[in-house]
Design a protein around this motif. Structure first.
Motif, PDB file in Angstrom:
ATOM      1  N   ALA A  62      57.759  44.645 -22.835  1.00  0.00           N
ATOM      2  CA  ALA A  62      58.050  44.192 -21.479  1.00  0.00           C
ATOM      3  C   ALA A  62      57.584  42.750 -21.338  1.00  0.00           C
ATOM      4  O   ALA A  62      56.745  42.273 -22.110  1.00  0.00           O
ATOM      5  N   HIS A  63      58.138  42.092 -20.344  1.00  0.00           N
ATOM      6  CA  HIS A  63      57.833  40.678 -20.134  1.00  0.00           C
ATOM      7  C   HIS A  63      56.372  40.465 -19.733  1.00  0.00           C
ATOM      8  O   HIS A  63      55.693  41.386 -19.281  1.00  0.00           O
ATOM      9  N   ARG A  64      55.936  39.242 -19.915  1.00  0.00           N
ATOM     10  CA  ARG A  64      54.581  38.863 -19.513  1.00  0.00           C
ATOM     11  C   ARG A  64      54.453  39.057 -18.008  1.00  0.00           C
ATOM     12  O   ARG A  64      55.350  38.721 -17.245  1.00  0.00           O
ATOM     13  N   GLY A  65      53.346  39.635 -17.583  1.00  0.00           N
ATOM     14  CA  GLY A  65      53.128  39.868 -16.163  1.00  0.00           C
ATOM     15  C   GLY A  65      53.603  41.231 -15.693  1.00  0.00           C
ATOM     16  O   GLY A  65      53.459  41.571 -14.522  1.00  0.00           O
ATOM     17  N   PHE A  66      54.167  42.023 -16.592  1.00  0.00           N
ATOM     18  CA  PHE A  66      54.657  43.364 -16.240  1.00  0.00           C
ATOM     19  C   PHE A  66      53.517  44.303 -15.862  1.00  0.00           C
ATOM     20  O   PHE A  66      53.686  45.192 -15.045  1.00  0.00           O
ATOM     21  N   GLY A  67      52.359  44.103 -16.463  1.00  0.00           N
ATOM     22  CA  GLY A  67      51.209  44.956 -16.171  1.00  0.00           C
ATOM     23  C   GLY A  67      50.801  45.844 -17.330  1.00  0.00           C
ATOM     24  O   GLY A  67      50.027  46.784 -17.147  1.00  0.00           O
ATOM     25  N   LYS A  68      51.301  45.551 -18.517  1.00  0.00           N
ATOM     26  CA  LYS A  68      50.997  46.385 -19.686  1.00  0.00           C
ATOM     27  C   LYS A  68      49.491  46.494 -19.907  1.00  0.00           C
ATOM     28  O   LYS A  68      48.952  47.594 -20.047  1.00  0.00           O
ATOM     29  N   THR A  69      48.813  45.358 -19.919  1.00  0.00           N
ATOM     30  CA  THR A  69      47.367  45.359 -20.168  1.00  0.00           C
ATOM     31  C   THR A  69      46.626  46.087 -19.056  1.00  0.00           C
ATOM     32  O   THR A  69      45.722  46.881 -19.332  1.00  0.00           O
ATOM     33  N   SER A  70      46.989  45.840 -17.829  1.00  0.00           N
ATOM     34  CA  SER A  70      46.308  46.506 -16.708  1.00  0.00           C
ATOM     35  C   SER A  70      46.505  48.012 -16.748  1.00  0.00           C
ATOM     36  O   SER A  70      45.563  48.781 -16.535  1.00  0.00           O
ATOM     37  N   ILE A  71      47.711  48.449 -17.042  1.00  0.00           N
ATOM     38  CA  ILE A  71      48.002  49.884 -17.089  1.00  0.00           C
ATOM     39  C   ILE A  71      47.214  50.548 -18.212  1.00  0.00           C
ATOM     40  O   ILE A  71      46.570  51.586 -18.009  1.00  0.00           O
ATOM     41  N   PHE A  72      47.241  49.941 -19.409  1.00  0.00           N
ATOM     42  CA  PHE A  72      46.643  50.582 -20.574  1.00  0.00           C
ATOM     43  C   PHE A  72      45.157  50.261 -20.772  1.00  0.00           C
ATOM     44  O   PHE A  72      44.493  50.895 -21.584  1.00  0.00           O
ATOM     45  N   THR A  73      44.623  49.282 -20.037  1.00  0.00           N
ATOM     46  CA  THR A  73      43.211  48.948 -20.147  1.00  0.00           C
ATOM     47  C   THR A  73      42.389  49.472 -18.975  1.00  0.00           C
ATOM     48  O   THR A  73      41.226  49.804 -19.142  1.00  0.00           O
ATOM     49  N   TYR A  74      43.005  49.548 -17.811  1.00  0.00           N
ATOM     50  CA  TYR A  74      42.299  50.018 -16.619  1.00  0.00           C
ATOM     51  C   TYR A  74      42.791  51.388 -16.163  1.00  0.00           C
ATOM     52  O   TYR A  74      42.015  52.332 -16.036  1.00  0.00           O
ATOM     53  N   GLY A  75      44.084  51.471 -15.883  1.00  0.00           N
ATOM     54  CA  GLY A  75      44.625  52.684 -15.294  1.00  0.00           C
ATOM     55  C   GLY A  75      44.501  53.921 -16.152  1.00  0.00           C
ATOM     56  O   GLY A  75      43.899  54.920 -15.746  1.00  0.00           O
ATOM     57  N   LEU A  76      45.047  53.863 -17.334  1.00  0.00           N
ATOM     58  CA  LEU A  76      45.077  55.044 -18.198  1.00  0.00           C
ATOM     59  C   LEU A  76      43.692  55.507 -18.648  1.00  0.00           C
ATOM     60  O   LEU A  76      43.371  56.691 -18.504  1.00  0.00           O
ATOM     61  N   PRO A  77      42.842  54.618 -19.155  1.00  0.00           N
ATOM     62  CA  PRO A  77      41.511  55.101 -19.551  1.00  0.00           C
ATOM     63  C   PRO A  77      40.717  55.684 -18.383  1.00  0.00           C
ATOM     64  O   PRO A  77      40.066  56.711 -18.527  1.00  0.00           O
ATOM     65  N   SER A  78      40.784  55.047 -17.219  1.00  0.00           N
ATOM     66  CA  SER A  78      39.995  55.571 -16.100  1.00  0.00           C
ATOM     67  C   SER A  78      40.541  56.910 -15.615  1.00  0.00           C
ATOM     68  O   SER A  78      39.769  57.787 -15.217  1.00  0.00           O
ATOM     69  N   GLN A  79      41.857  57.087 -15.692  1.00  0.00           N
ATOM     70  CA  GLN A  79      42.421  58.394 -15.309  1.00  0.00           C
ATOM     71  C   GLN A  79      41.910  59.480 -16.250  1.00  0.00           C
ATOM     72  O   GLN A  79      41.482  60.540 -15.820  1.00  0.00           O
ATOM     73  N   ARG A  80      41.924  59.197 -17.513  1.00  0.00           N
ATOM     74  CA  ARG A  80      41.503  60.207 -18.491  1.00  0.00           C
ATOM     75  C   ARG A  80      40.003  60.467 -18.436  1.00  0.00           C
ATOM     76  O   ARG A  80      39.566  61.590 -18.644  1.00  0.00           O
ATOM     77  N   ILE A  81      39.235  59.452 -18.135  1.00  0.00           N
ATOM     78  CA  ILE A  81      37.788  59.646 -17.992  1.00  0.00           C
ATOM     79  C   ILE A  81      37.491  60.424 -16.708  1.00  0.00           C
ATOM     80  O   ILE A  81      36.724  61.379 -16.723  1.00  0.00           O
ATOM     81  N   CYS A  82      38.089  60.009 -15.605  1.00  0.00           N
ATOM     82  CA  CYS A  82      37.821  60.653 -14.309  1.00  0.00           C
ATOM     83  C   CYS A  82      38.190  62.128 -14.311  1.00  0.00           C
ATOM     84  O   CYS A  82      37.499  62.945 -13.708  1.00  0.00           O
ATOM     85  N   PHE A  83      39.296  62.455 -14.960  1.00  0.00           N
ATOM     86  CA  PHE A  83      39.794  63.820 -14.881  1.00  0.00           C
ATOM     87  C   PHE A  83      39.589  64.600 -16.172  1.00  0.00           C
ATOM     88  O   PHE A  83      40.086  65.714 -16.310  1.00  0.00           O
TER      89      PHE A  83
END
Length: 92
Positions: A62-83
């Motif tokens: 995906a293009h730069r600025g799509f949110g790949k890093t944010s999704i896979f560095t913040y969103g996904l790990p925190s979801q898996r840790i929290c739940f």
């Protein structure tokens, strides 16, 4: 002294249940400062793939600025840790 029963808020339980099953909702609710812009249809396609327990690996182009890093560095790990998702623990 007997066991105490916690009064759980059904609305909060519903929100947490949704966040445990949807990476999109988790990102919006747990990280509003990071995910402040609206998600596109392409984001929703990616979220469906991430949320699918049958998918083990994905390649995201995906293009730069799509949110790949944010999704896979913040969103996904925190979801898996929290739940404490046992199906997806290999990520952590």
């Amino acid at each position: 002294m007997g066991a105490q029963t916690l009064n759980r808020d059904p609305e909060l339980d519903a929100i947490l249940d949704t966040c445990s099953k949807s990476i999109e909702k988790h990102c919006l609710i747990f990280h509003p400062e990071r995910f402040s812009r609206p998600f596109s249809s392409k984001h929703r396609e990616l979220f469906e793939i991430i949320d699918d327990p049958k998918v083990n690996k994905i390649l995201v182009l995906a293009h730069r600025g799509f949110g790949k890093t944010s999704i896979f560095t913040y969103g996904l790990p925190s979801q898996r840790i929290c739940f404490n998702d046992p199906v997806k623990q290999d990520f952590i």
